[in-house]
Scaffold this motif. Sequence first.
Motif, PDB file in Angstrom:
ATOM      1  N   TYR A 137      39.767  54.718  36.886  1.00  0.00           N
ATOM      2  CA  TYR A 137      40.793  55.044  37.598  1.00  0.00           C
ATOM      3  C   TYR A 137      41.728  54.284  37.772  1.00  0.00           C
ATOM      4  N   ASN A 138      42.094  53.152  36.970  1.00  0.00           N
ATOM      5  CA  ASN A 138      43.167  52.358  36.990  1.00  0.00           C
ATOM      6  C   ASN A 138      43.316  51.600  38.124  1.00  0.00           C
ATOM      7  N   ALA A 139      42.019  51.207  38.613  1.00  0.00           N
ATOM      8  CA  ALA A 139      41.873  50.444  40.235  1.00  0.00           C
ATOM      9  C   ALA A 139      42.035  48.901  39.885  1.00  0.00           C
ATOM     10  N   ILE A 140      42.072  48.530  38.683  1.00  0.00           N
ATOM     11  CA  ILE A 140      42.143  46.858  38.361  1.00  0.00           C
ATOM     12  C   ILE A 140      43.257  46.696  37.759  1.00  0.00           C
ATOM     13  N   VAL A 141      44.097  45.650  37.821  1.00  0.00           N
ATOM     14  CA  VAL A 141      44.970  45.162  37.036  1.00  0.00           C
ATOM     15  C   VAL A 141      44.731  43.796  36.646  1.00  0.00           C
ATOM     16  N   VAL A 142      44.970  43.416  35.299  1.00  0.00           N
ATOM     17  CA  VAL A 142      44.635  42.119  34.757  1.00  0.00           C
ATOM     18  C   VAL A 142      45.630  41.528  34.042  1.00  0.00           C
ATOM     19  N   LEU A 143      46.530  40.655  34.293  1.00  0.00           N
ATOM     20  CA  LEU A 143      47.380  39.854  33.436  1.00  0.00           C
ATOM     21  C   LEU A 143      46.943  38.524  33.061  1.00  0.00           C
ATOM     22  N   PRO A 144      46.179  38.566  31.818  1.00  0.00           N
ATOM     23  CA  PRO A 144      45.595  37.402  31.220  1.00  0.00           C
ATOM     24  C   PRO A 144      46.339  36.103  31.094  1.00  0.00           C
ATOM     25  N   LYS A 145      47.612  36.320  30.728  1.00  0.00           N
ATOM     26  CA  LYS A 145      48.491  35.187  30.522  1.00  0.00           C
ATOM     27  C   LYS A 145      48.826  34.547  31.688  1.00  0.00           C
ATOM     28  N   LEU A 146      48.761  35.296  32.769  1.00  0.00           N
ATOM     29  CA  LEU A 146      49.320  34.707  34.251  1.00  0.00           C
ATOM     30  C   LEU A 146      47.944  34.399  35.030  1.00  0.00           C
ATOM     31  N   GLY A 171      39.634  40.905  30.905  1.00  0.00           N
ATOM     32  CA  GLY A 171      40.189  42.351  30.941  1.00  0.00           C
ATOM     33  C   GLY A 171      39.015  43.405  30.805  1.00  0.00           C
ATOM     34  N   LYS A 172      37.762  43.333  30.752  1.00  0.00           N
ATOM     35  CA  LYS A 172      36.869  44.271  30.364  1.00  0.00           C
ATOM     36  C   LYS A 172      36.523  45.167  31.626  1.00  0.00           C
ATOM     37  N   CYS A 173      36.678  44.539  32.975  1.00  0.00           N
ATOM     38  CA  CYS A 173      36.459  45.592  33.957  1.00  0.00           C
ATOM     39  C   CYS A 173      37.695  46.253  34.110  1.00  0.00           C
ATOM     40  N   CYS A 186      33.252  48.343  36.965  1.00  0.00           N
ATOM     41  CA  CYS A 186      33.719  47.095  36.579  1.00  0.00           C
ATOM     42  C   CYS A 186      32.807  46.098  36.785  1.00  0.00           C
ATOM     43  N   GLU A 187      31.678  45.934  37.807  1.00  0.00           N
ATOM     44  CA  GLU A 187      30.393  45.067  37.890  1.00  0.00           C
ATOM     45  C   GLU A 187      29.682  45.076  36.280  1.00  0.00           C
ATOM     46  N   TYR A 188      29.127  46.192  36.073  1.00  0.00           N
ATOM     47  CA  TYR A 188      28.559  46.551  34.639  1.00  0.00           C
ATOM     48  C   TYR A 188      29.397  45.551  33.667  1.00  0.00           C
ATOM     49  N   ALA A 189      30.628  46.064  33.675  1.00  0.00           N
ATOM     50  CA  ALA A 189      31.256  45.423  32.406  1.00  0.00           C
ATOM     51  C   ALA A 189      31.616  43.974  32.622  1.00  0.00           C
ATOM     52  N   CYS A 190      31.649  43.298  33.627  1.00  0.00           N
ATOM     53  CA  CYS A 190      31.934  41.971  33.782  1.00  0.00           C
ATOM     54  C   CYS A 190      31.022  40.877  33.131  1.00  0.00           C
ATOM     55  N   PRO A 191      31.299  40.126  32.073  1.00  0.00           N
ATOM     56  CA  PRO A 191      30.198  39.351  31.529  1.00  0.00           C
ATOM     57  C   PRO A 191      29.943  37.948  32.421  1.00  0.00           C
ATOM     58  N   ALA A 192      31.187  37.712  33.386  1.00  0.00           N
ATOM     59  CA  ALA A 192      30.934  36.399  34.097  1.00  0.00           C
ATOM     60  C   ALA A 192      30.318  36.694  35.381  1.00  0.00           C
ATOM     61  N   GLY A 193      29.951  37.773  35.887  1.00  0.00           N
ATOM     62  CA  GLY A 193      29.340  37.935  37.008  1.00  0.00           C
ATOM     63  C   GLY A 193      30.246  37.585  38.228  1.00  0.00           C
ATOM     64  N   ALA A 194      31.552  37.747  37.841  1.00  0.00           N
ATOM     65  CA  ALA A 194      32.508  37.273  38.971  1.00  0.00           C
ATOM     66  C   ALA A 194      32.773  38.500  40.098  1.00  0.00           C
ATOM     67  N   ILE A 195      31.971  39.726  39.928  1.00  0.00           N
ATOM     68  CA  ILE A 195      32.164  40.579  40.896  1.00  0.00           C
ATOM     69  C   ILE A 195      31.188  40.955  41.823  1.00  0.00           C
ATOM     70  N   SER A 196      31.590  40.920  43.248  1.00  0.00           N
ATOM     71  CA  SER A 196      30.805  41.358  44.487  1.00  0.00           C
ATOM     72  C   SER A 196      31.255  42.605  45.023  1.00  0.00           C
ATOM     73  N   TRP A 197      30.969  42.911  46.324  1.00  0.00           N
ATOM     74  CA  TRP A 197      31.352  44.002  46.924  1.00  0.00           C
ATOM     75  C   TRP A 197      31.691  43.825  48.538  1.00  0.00           C
ATOM     76  N   ILE A 252      34.079  48.346  47.737  1.00  0.00           N
ATOM     77  CA  ILE A 252      35.080  47.780  47.080  1.00  0.00           C
ATOM     78  C   ILE A 252      35.067  46.597  46.340  1.00  0.00           C
ATOM     79  N   PRO A 253      35.365  46.419  45.310  1.00  0.00           N
ATOM     80  CA  PRO A 253      34.870  45.218  44.264  1.00  0.00           C
ATOM     81  C   PRO A 253      35.849  44.190  44.878  1.00  0.00           C
ATOM     82  N   VAL A 254      35.203  42.749  44.891  1.00  0.00           N
ATOM     83  CA  VAL A 254      35.905  41.426  45.394  1.00  0.00           C
ATOM     84  C   VAL A 254      35.389  40.582  44.143  1.00  0.00           C
ATOM     85  N   ILE A 255      36.859  40.313  43.502  1.00  0.00           N
ATOM     86  CA  ILE A 255      36.499  39.568  42.183  1.00  0.00           C
ATOM     87  C   ILE A 255      36.996  38.062  42.554  1.00  0.00           C
TER      88      ILE A 255
END
Length: 291
Positions: free
Chosen positions: A82-91, A74-76, A107-118, A62-65
């Motif tokens: 599977y709509n398993a990640i919800v991002v609200l940029p303004k908040l 919002g790239k992840c 999601c890990e592949y898409a993340c440009p910031a390397g913010a995802i672990s497992w 399971i991804p941990v952000i």
Amino acid sequence: MKIAVASGKGGTGKTLVSTNLFNVIQKSGFAVDLIDCDAEEPNALQFIHADLISQKSVTQNIPVIDKEACTFCGKCEAYCHYNAIVVLPKLRHIQVVEDLCHDCGACEYACPAGAISWKSKTTGTIRTYAVNNGSSLIEGRIEIGVYSSVPLIKEVMKSSHHRQLAIVDAPPGTSCPFIATVSAADFMVLVTEPTPFGLNDLKLSVEILQQLDKSFGIIVNRAGLGDHRVYDFIAKNKLLLLDEIPFDPRIAKSYSEGKLITDNMPNYHKHFLQLFSRIKKHLQYDRNSYT
């Protein structure tokens, strides 16, 4: 060789067939596995006397952000099918819906910031039980609250590769767990009943198996009830009718007591041995031989 026993709906007698078929085969001296893939409610163990010899947990990543590293781009979310990640940029809010995650890694592949672990999450347990004559009962049981049993079913199906023969008790219905089970099977036994509901769900099962190009035969359970429309459908489409199990109150009584009819009714022991002989006869043919 995996023979899967399935049904388009619950309650048609799928477990009755799979457990008694397993019973007569193993009592004939063959080492065979019974694989219970009805992971949400496995119940084959209620009919088979067996001793637990091993168990293992099935896990999912399971991804941990890391919200400090996340840029909320919002790239992840966009990459997750599977709509398993919800991002609200303004908040500046991001959340993983664990029940929807399929552990695909997008999601890990898409993340440009390397913010995802497992992290690891237990989704189910596989238990193996020893039965007489070197045979085994393998049970998959999903954890409460886990959304999909498909990953667990795939692992359960792999657990029997050391056997030459396995009988698989498939999940009821025609959804993803059913497809995950039958995709790994070599021959399908569809159990139905001569009722409108039985016919409707038999049609759905047959359509899926034909699309998957799977060999199959049909057993009509509780024969003598209902009407003849199931038989008309089988005859019209030139499907293989493997067997009929008559409507017999003694079967219902035996099943409700957790007993195998092939143990306490000698005529059914012979009946299921003949069924296995018919299945073996047709294992060498593909579906196009009789449809």
